[in-house]
Design a protein around this motif. Structure first.
Motif, PDB file in Angstrom:
ATOM      1  N   ASP A 172      -9.815   1.474  -2.791  1.00 24.75           N
ATOM      2  CA  ASP A 172     -10.341   2.730  -3.317  1.00 24.75           C
ATOM      3  C   ASP A 172     -10.381   2.738  -4.847  1.00 24.75           C
ATOM      4  O   ASP A 172      -9.916   3.673  -5.491  1.00 24.75           O
ATOM      5  CB  ASP A 172      -9.525   3.905  -2.777  1.00 24.75           C
ATOM      6  CG  ASP A 172     -10.232   5.228  -2.955  1.00 24.75           C
ATOM      7  OD1 ASP A 172     -11.478   5.237  -2.990  1.00 24.75           O
ATOM      8  OD2 ASP A 172      -9.544   6.254  -3.075  1.00 24.75           O
ATOM      9  N   LEU A 173     -10.866   1.653  -5.433  1.00 23.97           N
ATOM     10  CA  LEU A 173     -11.040   1.477  -6.884  1.00 23.97           C
ATOM     11  C   LEU A 173      -9.724   1.317  -7.650  1.00 23.97           C
ATOM     12  O   LEU A 173      -9.727   1.225  -8.870  1.00 23.97           O
ATOM     13  CB  LEU A 173     -11.868   2.621  -7.492  1.00 23.97           C
ATOM     14  CG  LEU A 173     -13.249   2.830  -6.878  1.00 23.97           C
ATOM     15  CD1 LEU A 173     -13.933   4.040  -7.502  1.00 23.97           C
ATOM     16  CD2 LEU A 173     -14.114   1.590  -7.020  1.00 23.97           C
ATOM     17  N   ILE A 174      -8.599   1.294  -6.974  1.00 23.16           N
ATOM     18  CA  ILE A 174      -7.304   1.080  -7.613  1.00 23.16           C
ATOM     19  C   ILE A 174      -6.884  -0.357  -7.312  1.00 23.16           C
ATOM     20  O   ILE A 174      -6.931  -0.788  -6.160  1.00 23.16           O
ATOM     21  CB  ILE A 174      -6.230   2.060  -7.087  1.00 23.16           C
ATOM     22  CG1 ILE A 174      -6.719   3.506  -7.185  1.00 23.16           C
ATOM     23  CG2 ILE A 174      -4.904   1.861  -7.782  1.00 23.16           C
ATOM     24  CD1 ILE A 174      -7.065   3.962  -8.582  1.00 23.16           C
ATOM     25  N   VAL A 210       0.864  -1.178   0.000  1.00 25.04           N
ATOM     26  CA  VAL A 210       0.000   0.000   0.000  1.00 25.04           C
ATOM     27  C   VAL A 210       0.900   1.227   0.000  1.00 25.04           C
ATOM     28  O   VAL A 210       1.549   1.525   0.997  1.00 25.04           O
ATOM     29  CB  VAL A 210      -0.924  -0.008   1.241  1.00 25.04           C
ATOM     30  CG1 VAL A 210      -1.866   1.169   1.216  1.00 25.04           C
ATOM     31  CG2 VAL A 210      -1.696  -1.312   1.302  1.00 25.04           C
ATOM     32  N   ALA A 211       0.954   1.924  -1.133  1.00 22.39           N
ATOM     33  CA  ALA A 211       1.913   3.012  -1.306  1.00 22.39           C
ATOM     34  C   ALA A 211       1.475   4.333  -0.687  1.00 22.39           C
ATOM     35  O   ALA A 211       2.308   5.073  -0.194  1.00 22.39           O
ATOM     36  CB  ALA A 211       2.201   3.215  -2.790  1.00 22.39           C
ATOM     37  N   SER A 239      -9.497  -0.025   3.668  1.00 20.62           N
ATOM     38  CA  SER A 239      -9.297  -1.467   3.595  1.00 20.62           C
ATOM     39  C   SER A 239      -8.917  -1.905   2.182  1.00 20.62           C
ATOM     40  O   SER A 239      -9.229  -1.236   1.203  1.00 20.62           O
ATOM     41  CB  SER A 239     -10.577  -2.193   3.999  1.00 20.62           C
ATOM     42  OG  SER A 239     -10.872  -1.922   5.342  1.00 20.62           O
ATOM     43  N   VAL A 240      -8.238  -3.053   2.114  1.00 19.87           N
ATOM     44  CA  VAL A 240      -7.849  -3.658   0.848  1.00 19.87           C
ATOM     45  C   VAL A 240      -8.676  -4.928   0.673  1.00 19.87           C
ATOM     46  O   VAL A 240      -8.723  -5.772   1.571  1.00 19.87           O
ATOM     47  CB  VAL A 240      -6.344  -3.992   0.823  1.00 19.87           C
ATOM     48  CG1 VAL A 240      -5.972  -4.696  -0.468  1.00 19.87           C
ATOM     49  CG2 VAL A 240      -5.514  -2.732   1.016  1.00 19.87           C
ATOM     50  N   SER A 241      -9.340  -5.052  -0.475  1.00 22.19           N
ATOM     51  CA  SER A 241     -10.131  -6.237  -0.785  1.00 22.19           C
ATOM     52  C   SER A 241      -9.318  -7.168  -1.661  1.00 22.19           C
ATOM     53  O   SER A 241      -8.651  -6.716  -2.601  1.00 22.19           O
ATOM     54  CB  SER A 241     -11.420  -5.856  -1.514  1.00 22.19           C
ATOM     55  OG  SER A 241     -12.216  -5.043  -0.687  1.00 22.19           O
ATOM     56  N   SER A 291     -11.294 -11.259   3.593  1.00 20.89           N
ATOM     57  CA  SER A 291     -11.213  -9.972   2.905  1.00 20.89           C
ATOM     58  C   SER A 291     -12.484  -9.181   3.191  1.00 20.89           C
ATOM     59  O   SER A 291     -13.560  -9.775   3.300  1.00 20.89           O
ATOM     60  CB  SER A 291     -11.086 -10.219   1.400  1.00 20.89           C
ATOM     61  OG  SER A 291     -11.060  -9.009   0.692  1.00 20.89           O
ATOM     62  N   PRO A 292     -12.385  -7.870   3.324  1.00 25.46           N
ATOM     63  CA  PRO A 292     -11.225  -6.981   3.169  1.00 25.46           C
ATOM     64  C   PRO A 292     -10.349  -6.947   4.429  1.00 25.46           C
ATOM     65  O   PRO A 292     -10.773  -7.360   5.503  1.00 25.46           O
ATOM     66  CB  PRO A 292     -11.858  -5.611   2.910  1.00 25.46           C
ATOM     67  CG  PRO A 292     -13.177  -5.681   3.608  1.00 25.46           C
ATOM     68  CD  PRO A 292     -13.629  -7.127   3.519  1.00 25.46           C
ATOM     69  N   VAL A 293      -9.131  -6.436   4.237  1.00 23.61           N
ATOM     70  CA  VAL A 293      -8.154  -6.326   5.307  1.00 23.61           C
ATOM     71  C   VAL A 293      -7.813  -4.850   5.498  1.00 23.61           C
ATOM     72  O   VAL A 293      -7.557  -4.142   4.527  1.00 23.61           O
ATOM     73  CB  VAL A 293      -6.871  -7.114   4.963  1.00 23.61           C
ATOM     74  CG1 VAL A 293      -5.834  -6.970   6.064  1.00 23.61           C
ATOM     75  CG2 VAL A 293      -7.201  -8.584   4.721  1.00 23.61           C
ATOM     76  N   THR A 294      -7.803  -4.392   6.755  1.00 24.21           N
ATOM     77  CA  THR A 294      -7.458  -3.003   7.045  1.00 24.21           C
ATOM     78  C   THR A 294      -5.957  -2.897   7.295  1.00 24.21           C
ATOM     79  O   THR A 294      -5.418  -3.623   8.127  1.00 24.21           O
ATOM     80  CB  THR A 294      -8.222  -2.499   8.280  1.00 24.21           C
ATOM     81  OG1 THR A 294      -9.625  -2.643   8.018  1.00 24.21           O
ATOM     82  CG2 THR A 294      -7.906  -1.040   8.570  1.00 24.21           C
ATOM     83  N   PRO A 295      -5.265  -2.026   6.559  1.00 25.35           N
ATOM     84  CA  PRO A 295      -3.816  -1.874   6.750  1.00 25.35           C
ATOM     85  C   PRO A 295      -3.486  -1.284   8.123  1.00 25.35           C
ATOM     86  O   PRO A 295      -4.310  -0.626   8.739  1.00 25.35           O
ATOM     87  CB  PRO A 295      -3.398  -0.890   5.656  1.00 25.35           C
ATOM     88  CG  PRO A 295      -4.559  -0.742   4.756  1.00 25.35           C
ATOM     89  CD  PRO A 295      -5.770  -1.157   5.508  1.00 25.35           C
ATOM     90  N   SER A 296      -2.281  -1.521   8.558  1.00 29.13           N
ATOM     91  CA  SER A 296      -1.769  -0.910   9.778  1.00 29.13           C
ATOM     92  C   SER A 296      -1.135   0.417   9.391  1.00 29.13           C
ATOM     93  O   SER A 296      -0.516   0.525   8.330  1.00 29.13           O
ATOM     94  CB  SER A 296      -0.706  -1.815  10.407  1.00 29.13           C
ATOM     95  OG  SER A 296       0.055  -1.099  11.342  1.00 29.13           O
ATOM     96  N   LEU A 297      -1.272   1.416  10.233  1.00 25.83           N
ATOM     97  CA  LEU A 297      -0.632   2.706   9.960  1.00 25.83           C
ATOM     98  C   LEU A 297       0.891   2.589  10.009  1.00 25.83           C
ATOM     99  O   LEU A 297       1.609   3.433   9.486  1.00 25.83           O
ATOM    100  CB  LEU A 297      -1.108   3.760  10.949  1.00 25.83           C
ATOM    101  CG  LEU A 297      -2.562   4.179  10.807  1.00 25.83           C
ATOM    102  CD1 LEU A 297      -2.952   5.127  11.930  1.00 25.83           C
ATOM    103  CD2 LEU A 297      -2.816   4.814   9.456  1.00 25.83           C
TER     104      LEU A 297
END
Length: 137
Positions: A105-107, A55-56, A62-64, A75-81
């Motif tokens: 986010d559609l990307i 995640v750049a 979240s990432v699906s 899925s989905p998974v929430t990234p860590s800060l």
């Protein structure tokens, strides 16, 4: 040409220019998920693998994850800060080509993985795959 027609033409021209600018800028500005990888090699049906998405930019959404368009369990998974990657466990259930995709986010980014039939040793064969490749299905 009437003043109304000129204004309408100028409005369409301005709209077209704005739309073209968005299309040209979007790929550079929207690189949320920048990479995806599947751990291991010689993937087999019934064996678990770690799928990692880098995640750049956005670590809040979240990432699906999908396998051939179907959501991967968990899925989905929430990234860590604190990390620029998210992971999920994936266990293929069918042999053949699998398109693994991560979307935020559609990307999205995707990779194609060739999955072999399960090992003659069942799930025990998952650990043997790297040691004795000739023993896997």
């Amino acid at each position: 040409m009437s003043a109304r027609a000129r204004r309408a033409g100028m409005g369409l021209t301005a709209f077209g220019a704005a739309a073209a600018t968005l299309v040209l800028v979007a790929p550079q500005a929207s690189a949320w998920v920048s990479d995806i990888s599947v751990g291991g090699s010689n993937q087999q049906v019934g064996c678990a693998y770690t799928v990692t998405a880098t995640v750049a930019i956005d670590r809040l959404l979240s990432v699906s994850f999908t396998d051939n368009g179907t959501a991967i369990t968990g899925s989905p998974v929430t990234p860590s800060l604190l990390s620029n990657s998210v992971t999920i466990q994936w266990t293929p259930t069918t042999a053949g080509a699998h398109t693994i995709q991560a979307t935020q986010d559609l990307i999205s980014k995707s990779t194609v993985v060739q999955v072999s039939p399960s090992s003659a040793f069942g799930s025990v064969g998952c650990g043997l795959n790297g040691l004795f490749p000739s023993l896997s299905g």
